[in-house]
Scaffold this motif. Structure first.
Motif, PDB file in Angstrom:
ATOM      1  N   ALA A 294       1.251  -5.336  -5.177  1.00 27.09           N
ATOM      2  CA  ALA A 294       1.052  -6.570  -5.950  1.00 27.09           C
ATOM      3  C   ALA A 294      -0.411  -6.715  -6.388  1.00 27.09           C
ATOM      4  N   GLY A 295      -1.012  -5.590  -6.795  1.00 25.01           N
ATOM      5  CA  GLY A 295      -2.381  -5.608  -7.288  1.00 25.01           C
ATOM      6  C   GLY A 295      -3.456  -5.671  -6.226  1.00 25.01           C
ATOM      7  N   GLN A 296      -3.074  -5.729  -4.966  1.00 25.27           N
ATOM      8  CA  GLN A 296      -4.046  -5.814  -3.869  1.00 25.27           C
ATOM      9  C   GLN A 296      -4.178  -4.452  -3.188  1.00 25.27           C
ATOM     10  N   ALA A 297      -5.418  -4.046  -2.933  1.00 22.95           N
ATOM     11  CA  ALA A 297      -5.668  -2.790  -2.225  1.00 22.95           C
ATOM     12  C   ALA A 297      -5.237  -2.935  -0.768  1.00 22.95           C
ATOM     13  N   VAL A 298      -4.366  -2.021  -0.334  1.00 24.40           N
ATOM     14  CA  VAL A 298      -3.880  -2.054   1.047  1.00 24.40           C
ATOM     15  C   VAL A 298      -4.249  -0.776   1.806  1.00 24.40           C
ATOM     16  N   GLY A 299      -4.857   0.184   1.121  1.00 26.85           N
ATOM     17  CA  GLY A 299      -5.244   1.426   1.785  1.00 26.85           C
ATOM     18  C   GLY A 299      -5.677   2.479   0.790  1.00 26.85           C
ATOM     19  N   GLU A 300      -5.774   3.729   1.279  1.00 29.56           N
ATOM     20  CA  GLU A 300      -6.184   4.866   0.457  1.00 29.56           C
ATOM     21  C   GLU A 300      -5.321   6.071   0.785  1.00 29.56           C
ATOM     22  N   LEU A 301      -5.167   6.934  -0.213  1.00 28.97           N
ATOM     23  CA  LEU A 301      -4.466   8.196  -0.024  1.00 28.97           C
ATOM     24  C   LEU A 301      -5.277   9.280  -0.701  1.00 28.97           C
ATOM     25  N   ARG A 302      -5.419  10.404  -0.027  1.00 28.37           N
ATOM     26  CA  ARG A 302      -6.145  11.539  -0.570  1.00 28.37           C
ATOM     27  C   ARG A 302      -5.200  12.720  -0.727  1.00 28.37           C
TER      28      ARG A 302
ATOM     29  N   TYR B 284      -3.925   9.771   4.540  1.00 26.14           N
ATOM     30  CA  TYR B 284      -3.687   8.385   4.142  1.00 26.14           C
ATOM     31  C   TYR B 284      -4.169   7.432   5.222  1.00 26.14           C
ATOM     32  N   GLU B 285      -4.481   6.234   4.759  1.00 27.77           N
ATOM     33  CA  GLU B 285      -4.865   5.147   5.664  1.00 27.77           C
ATOM     34  C   GLU B 285      -4.372   3.847   5.044  1.00 27.77           C
ATOM     35  N   VAL B 286      -3.683   3.061   5.835  1.00 26.29           N
ATOM     36  CA  VAL B 286      -3.322   1.701   5.431  1.00 26.29           C
ATOM     37  C   VAL B 286      -4.180   0.773   6.285  1.00 26.29           C
ATOM     38  N   TYR B 287      -4.827  -0.178   5.625  1.00 29.00           N
ATOM     39  CA  TYR B 287      -5.698  -1.105   6.338  1.00 29.00           C
ATOM     40  C   TYR B 287      -4.896  -1.899   7.372  1.00 29.00           C
ATOM     41  N   PRO B 288      -5.509  -2.212   8.516  1.00 24.88           N
ATOM     42  CA  PRO B 288      -4.773  -2.841   9.624  1.00 24.88           C
ATOM     43  C   PRO B 288      -3.928  -4.057   9.249  1.00 24.88           C
ATOM     44  N   ALA B 289      -4.416  -4.921   8.399  1.00 24.25           N
ATOM     45  CA  ALA B 289      -3.668  -6.145   8.050  1.00 24.25           C
ATOM     46  C   ALA B 289      -2.374  -5.851   7.288  1.00 24.25           C
ATOM     47  N   PHE B 290      -2.220  -4.628   6.759  1.00 23.83           N
ATOM     48  CA  PHE B 290      -1.064  -4.301   5.922  1.00 23.83           C
ATOM     49  C   PHE B 290      -0.137  -3.269   6.554  1.00 23.83           C
ATOM     50  N   ARG B 291      -0.394  -2.923   7.791  1.00 24.56           N
ATOM     51  CA  ARG B 291       0.433  -1.919   8.461  1.00 24.56           C
ATOM     52  C   ARG B 291       1.784  -2.503   8.864  1.00 24.56           C
ATOM     53  N   GLY B 292       2.745  -1.603   9.033  1.00 25.20           N
ATOM     54  CA  GLY B 292       4.059  -2.009   9.502  1.00 25.20           C
ATOM     55  C   GLY B 292       5.015  -2.456   8.407  1.00 25.20           C
ATOM     56  N   HIS B 293       4.662  -2.217   7.145  1.00 29.17           N
ATOM     57  CA  HIS B 293       5.506  -2.646   6.027  1.00 29.17           C
ATOM     58  C   HIS B 293       6.034  -1.467   5.207  1.00 29.17           C
TER      59      HIS B 293
END
Length: 149
Positions: free
Chosen positions: A43-51, A69-78
């Motif tokens: 939804a237009g919000q950065a939630v992590g990075e992928l290389r 890959y890394e998903v920022y802690p607040a967005f994990r589990g989805h």
């Protein structure tokens, strides 16, 4: 392997997750291959990075992995990491790869589940050599998953 004519996509989307190309990373130690750095957005919000690492070296296959890959802690589990990883695999397929390796630490259960959900098959768990940069950062082992793209 990426062909000279192949160009990576600037954006790819699936199931509400978008990868947006941020940078082509030039080869530099310790990985020494070029990489595509994508921002993972929901939804237009950065939630992590992928290389997406554009190479096929033994060190990539055994230790670093060709997708990171890394998903920022607040967005994990989805499920964002799983969807982003599937998108990264599609990018690699389009660039000419048929099989790639994803690695993770043995105790990272969430990352192991992501590898399995995207079709990865655990090949082995390898010890990190004492002189390797990962060993210097306290990492002693990596699980190696083979993924057909």
């Amino acid at each position: 392997m990426m062909t000279p004519m192949a160009m990576p996509p600037e954006t790819v989307s699936r199931d509400g997750v978008t990868l947006r190309l941020e940078e082509l990373v030039e080869p530099r130690p310790p990985i020494d291959v070029p990489a595509l750095r994508y921002r993972i957005e929901v939804a237009g919000q950065a939630v992590g990075e992928l290389r997406v690492r554009l190479g096929d070296t033994e060190d990539l296959q055994r230790h670093f992995g060709q997708i990171g890959y890394e998903v920022y802690p607040a967005f994990r589990g989805h499920g964002h990491a799983t969807t982003a990883c599937r998108l990264g695999l599609a990018v690699m397929h389009d660039l000419g790869y048929g099989e790639i390796w994803i690695t993770c630490n043995p105790d990272n259960k969430a990352s192991r589940r992501v590898c399995e959900k995207v079709g990865g098959v655990l090949a082995e768990t390898v010890d990190i050599p004492a002189g390797h940069v990962m060993y210097q950062h306290g990492i002693r082992q990596k699980c190696r998953y083979r993924v057909s793209v």
